[in-house]
Design a protein around this motif. Structure first.
Motif, PDB file in Angstrom:
ATOM      1  N   PRO A  89       4.931   6.800  -5.734  1.00 36.97           N
ATOM      2  CA  PRO A  89       3.844   6.521  -4.734  1.00 36.97           C
ATOM      3  C   PRO A  89       2.958   8.018  -4.789  1.00 36.97           C
ATOM      4  N   GLY A  90       3.692   9.097  -4.631  1.00 35.40           N
ATOM      5  CA  GLY A  90       2.962  10.508  -4.631  1.00 35.40           C
ATOM      6  C   GLY A  90       1.715  10.581  -5.701  1.00 35.40           C
ATOM      7  N   CYS A  91       2.467  10.085  -6.800  1.00 39.42           N
ATOM      8  CA  CYS A  91       1.644  10.272  -8.282  1.00 39.42           C
ATOM      9  C   CYS A  91       0.478   9.108  -8.164  1.00 39.42           C
ATOM     10  N   PRO A 135       0.959  -1.133   0.223  1.00 35.26           N
ATOM     11  CA  PRO A 135      -0.121  -0.027  -0.134  1.00 35.26           C
ATOM     12  C   PRO A 135       0.850   1.041  -0.120  1.00 35.26           C
ATOM     13  N   LEU A 136       0.285   2.372  -0.654  1.00 35.10           N
ATOM     14  CA  LEU A 136       1.172   3.447  -0.775  1.00 35.10           C
ATOM     15  C   LEU A 136       1.670   3.973   0.546  1.00 35.10           C
ATOM     16  N   VAL A 137       0.752   3.747   1.713  1.00 36.93           N
ATOM     17  CA  VAL A 137       1.388   4.511   2.832  1.00 36.93           C
ATOM     18  C   VAL A 137       2.430   3.841   3.504  1.00 36.93           C
ATOM     19  N   TRP A 138       2.975   2.686   3.056  1.00 38.68           N
ATOM     20  CA  TRP A 138       4.093   1.837   3.321  1.00 38.68           C
ATOM     21  C   TRP A 138       5.250   1.650   2.296  1.00 38.68           C
ATOM     22  N   ALA A 139       5.070   2.554   1.105  1.00 36.30           N
ATOM     23  CA  ALA A 139       5.822   2.427   0.207  1.00 36.30           C
ATOM     24  C   ALA A 139       7.176   2.866   0.595  1.00 36.30           C
ATOM     25  N   ALA A 140       7.526   3.572   1.305  1.00 37.62           N
ATOM     26  CA  ALA A 140       8.808   4.054   1.707  1.00 37.62           C
ATOM     27  C   ALA A 140       9.514   3.152   2.390  1.00 37.62           C
ATOM     28  N   GLU A 141       8.770   2.308   2.954  1.00 37.16           N
ATOM     29  CA  GLU A 141       9.340   1.080   3.805  1.00 37.16           C
ATOM     30  C   GLU A 141       9.760  -0.014   3.294  1.00 37.16           C
ATOM     31  N   ASP A 142       9.517  -0.300   1.951  1.00 41.75           N
ATOM     32  CA  ASP A 142       9.809  -1.328   1.256  1.00 41.75           C
ATOM     33  C   ASP A 142      11.169  -1.379   0.408  1.00 41.75           C
ATOM     34  N   ALA A 143      11.949  -0.761   1.294  1.00 44.02           N
ATOM     35  CA  ALA A 143      13.363  -0.807   0.905  1.00 44.02           C
ATOM     36  C   ALA A 143      14.028  -2.272   1.115  1.00 44.02           C
TER      37      ALA A 143
END
Length: 692
Positions: free
Chosen positions: A605-607, A444-452
């Protein structure tokens, strides 16, 4: 912004007081409680500078440094008066502060949480609960400092990041009473004036903290900006001004000149200095010394003095609400910019932000003042009332943040169960004709930054500041093959795929990565400056590889951009790459050179938070060369070339979502989830190229 006591509360002042009719200041003891109306005006000027520069210029003014210095000035005098009288009652001191500061802060944080949920995209929700807790428990500065050294940290404006200065102030409040109490206790034991040991202590803090600030600003300015240790000297400077009789015998004319010089220097600081990139360090002496000049000038007794301007009722009123004005203006600005898609406010839009901020500050300050009155006094009842007020305001916000974080955790568990059904999320396998059912995008976009890659959480990827080589080993203890992953962040995002292959084939995987640092001895730059730590890291990496002697080094064979200032469409085999591969060949090490992955001009993700996937594509030619540059060079015989561009792009577009899996977690880095789905194809092409 720090929030020292308002002059309307008649805090103790410095040895300088209002001048007599002769134009000379008469001395007064510390803690005399004499009113200094120009301080309210000085606070108004400082907060107006902060707000103006934030709203219309997108810069930092130096006004926050003035507030930190004023906090040291007023609180030191207050503590000295208490210590030389009935003694510092630590609990009562903190209870009064909490009752005065917490109500307004809690209202602003709660309103910001609600507005974040209503107006900001999902990509901005993940950090909101933690930011709220950090703001109210006074560790926002350290939270931001840790992000400042994270090369992959998002650049989105945080609507609560301005609480960093309040966090620095809160930490100051915890240690300063002890410093004053020890100095006074030492003086009493020796039968001396308590100001003498305190002057020594504050001078030591100023010298040591300023030296540390200058050093850290040179080594790692983003970290130093939020480091409490690099800011303590500003409080100490204010404390020294409260104790020293500077300007006591200064005539009227020099006093007038000093006041105007200080005020003009303060106003011009943000214009003439790049505050956000050179502070705190020695550059922060400019605004603090400018404000100090105004304090030393004091009341001039002249109708032409700067103090006459600063004592005007409108400015004094703005000074009285400056704490709330500072708290309200930043989140309002962030929401305005987010909703309008602007980088800076328009003249009228900025005026609206300022007007609403003033109205909210004017409405909340009287309520906070009435609550703060409950914590005044020195008795136990006053302490209990102050603590009760603070807790009554804190708990609803902390519970709200906790509930939001709990909801996110429950959602994460639900999504993990959905992901367990691999048929619903084939990711890169969709290119092989796998059926793709209609499912929501994962992650989900809310967790996109954690998918590193996990290597970031493991502390295995070196930051941009440090040159030391960090080596982390994954996989089996008795490997069939050892592969070293080497390079910058675009090498790092291949880790999940390589780890899957390593576990499947009983390999050992060695991670040697540094942010924004390419694996070459050619000169590199980072944010427009020579990247010296990268050059030193590269030398260390070659020494480490010579020691480890892995079977294979996996690294990027091209790059789409050497530096963000260059732009896109610059894919090339970087100078020094081929020479480095030959060096590895001489060491008996094979190389797998993988073509770099496509970049987007926008945060993916922002887009997706605001548009459909088909509206968030990027043309391949925006970042990739028409033909792989690896085909235009003759690599050494120890090099295997792998190109998986077709798994990210078709002829017309590079896709943000493939097989129901989010491909990118920012504008250019591949998510760990998608990369794991790419592992089988990477393994097939690698095996085919090397003839396994």
């Amino acid at each position: 912004m720090a929030a020292p006591p308002r002059e309307s509360e008649r805090p103790p002042v410095s040895l300088l007081t209002a001048p007599t009719g002769t134009g000379r200041a008469r001395p007064a003891a510390v803690g005399s409680g004499e009113h200094r109306p120009e301080i309210d005006g000085l606070r108004a000027v400082a907060v107006l500078l902060v707000v103006t520069y934030h709203v219309w210029l997108g810069r930092v003014s130096g006004g926050v440094d003035v507030f930190l210095m004023l906090t040291g000035f007023l609180i030191t005098a207050s503590l000295v008066r208490a210590a030389t009288g009935r003694g510092i009652r630590y609990g009562a001191f903190l209870a009064r502060l909490a009752a005065r500061l917490v109500p307004t802060a809690a209202v602003v944080v709660l309103a910001t949480l609600a507005a974040t949920w209503l107006f900001l995209p999902e990509t901005r929700w993940r950090e909101a609960p933690g930011d709220a807790v950090a703001a109210l428990l006074h560790h926002t500065n350290w939270r931001l400092a840790l992000n400042s050294v994270d090369y992959l940290a998002r650049d989105d404006l945080n609507p609560l990041q301005h609480f960093w200065s309040l966090s620095v102030q809160g930490q100051f409040y915890l240690v300063w009473p002890a410093l004053v109490a020890v100095a006074v206790w030492t003086a009493r034991r020796g039968g001396r004036d308590p100001r003498s040991p305190l002057l020594v202590a504050l001078s030591a803090v100023l010298v040591l903290s300023l030296a540390y600030s200058v050093l850290m600003t040179r080594i790692d300015q983003p970290w130093a900006y939020f480091d409490t240790g690099a800011r303590l000297w500003e409080f100490a400077l204010g404390g020294l001004l409260a104790l020293l009789p500077l300007g006591r015998d200064l005539p009227r004319a020099p006093r007038v000149a000093l006041g105007w010089t200080g005020l003009a220097a303060l106003v011009l600081c943000g214009v003439l200095l790049p505050v956000s990139s050179v502070f705190p360090g020695y550059a922060a002496l400019w605004p603090t010394m400018a404000a100090a000049a105004v304090l030393v000038a004091g009341a001039s007794g002249s109708e032409f003095g700067a103090d006459r301007l600063l004592s005007l009722r409108p400015l004094r009123y703005l000074g009285s609400i400056s704490y709330a004005l500072y708290l309200w203006h930043w989140p309002l600005l962030v929401f305005y910019l987010s909703l309008t898609g602007r980088g800076l406010a328009t003249p009228w839009g900025g005026a609206a932000v300022l007007a609403v901020s003033v109205l909210l500050a004017a409405a909340t300050t009287p309520v906070a003042d009435r609550l703060a009155a409950l914590g005044r006094g020195g008795g136990r009842k006053a302490v209990r009332r102050g603590v009760a007020v603070a807790l009554a305001c804190l708990l609803p916000v902390l519970l709200t943040a906790g509930a939001w974080a709990g909801f996110q955790s429950a959602e994460r568990d639900r999504w993990e169960r959905l992901l367990a059904d691999g048929r619903s999320y084939p990711g890169a396998a969709a290119a092989d004709g796998a059926q793709v059912p209609d499912r929501p995008v994962y992650p989900p976009l809310v967790w996109a930054a954690e998918d590193a890659p996990a290597t970031y959480d493991d502390g295995c990827n070196q930051t941009t500041a440090a040159p030391e080589v960090i080596t982390c080993v994954y996989g089996v203890d008795d490997p069939v093959r050892t592969v070293a992953l080497v390079g910058g962040s675009h090498a790092a995002h291949w880790f999940p795929a390589l780890e899957s292959i390593a576990l499947d084939r009983d390999w050992r995987l060695v991670n040697i990565v540094k942010g924004a640092c390419l694996f070459t001895d050619a000169p590199q730059s980072y944010r427009g400056e020579p990247y010296t730590s990268c050059a030193e890291w590269n030398r260390g990496v070659m020494a480490e590889l010579d020691r480890l002697r892995p079977d294979t080094v996996f690294t990027t064979g091209t790059t789409t951009s050497l530096d963000t200032s260059i732009g896109y469409g610059e894919e090339q085999v970087v100078d020094g790459y081929v020479d480095r591969w030959r060096e590895l060949g001489d060491m008996g090490i094979d190389v797998v050179a993988v073509r770099d992955t496509p970049r987007f001009r926008f945060d993916v993700p922002g887009c997706l938070a605001e548009a459909d996937p088909d509206e968030c594509t990027s043309a391949p030619e925006e970042s990739m060369a028409p033909v792989s540059p690896l085909e235009e060079v003759e690599p050494p015989p120890n090099v295997t070339v792998v190109d998986l561009t077709d798994r990210f792009c078709d002829r017309d577009a590079c896709r943000p979502v493939i097989g129901n899996v989010l491909v990118y977690w920012d504008s250019s880095h591949i998510g760990a989830t998608f990369m794991r789905t790419l592992a089988p194809e990477l393994e097939r092409r690698w095996a085919r190229a090397e003839g396994w």
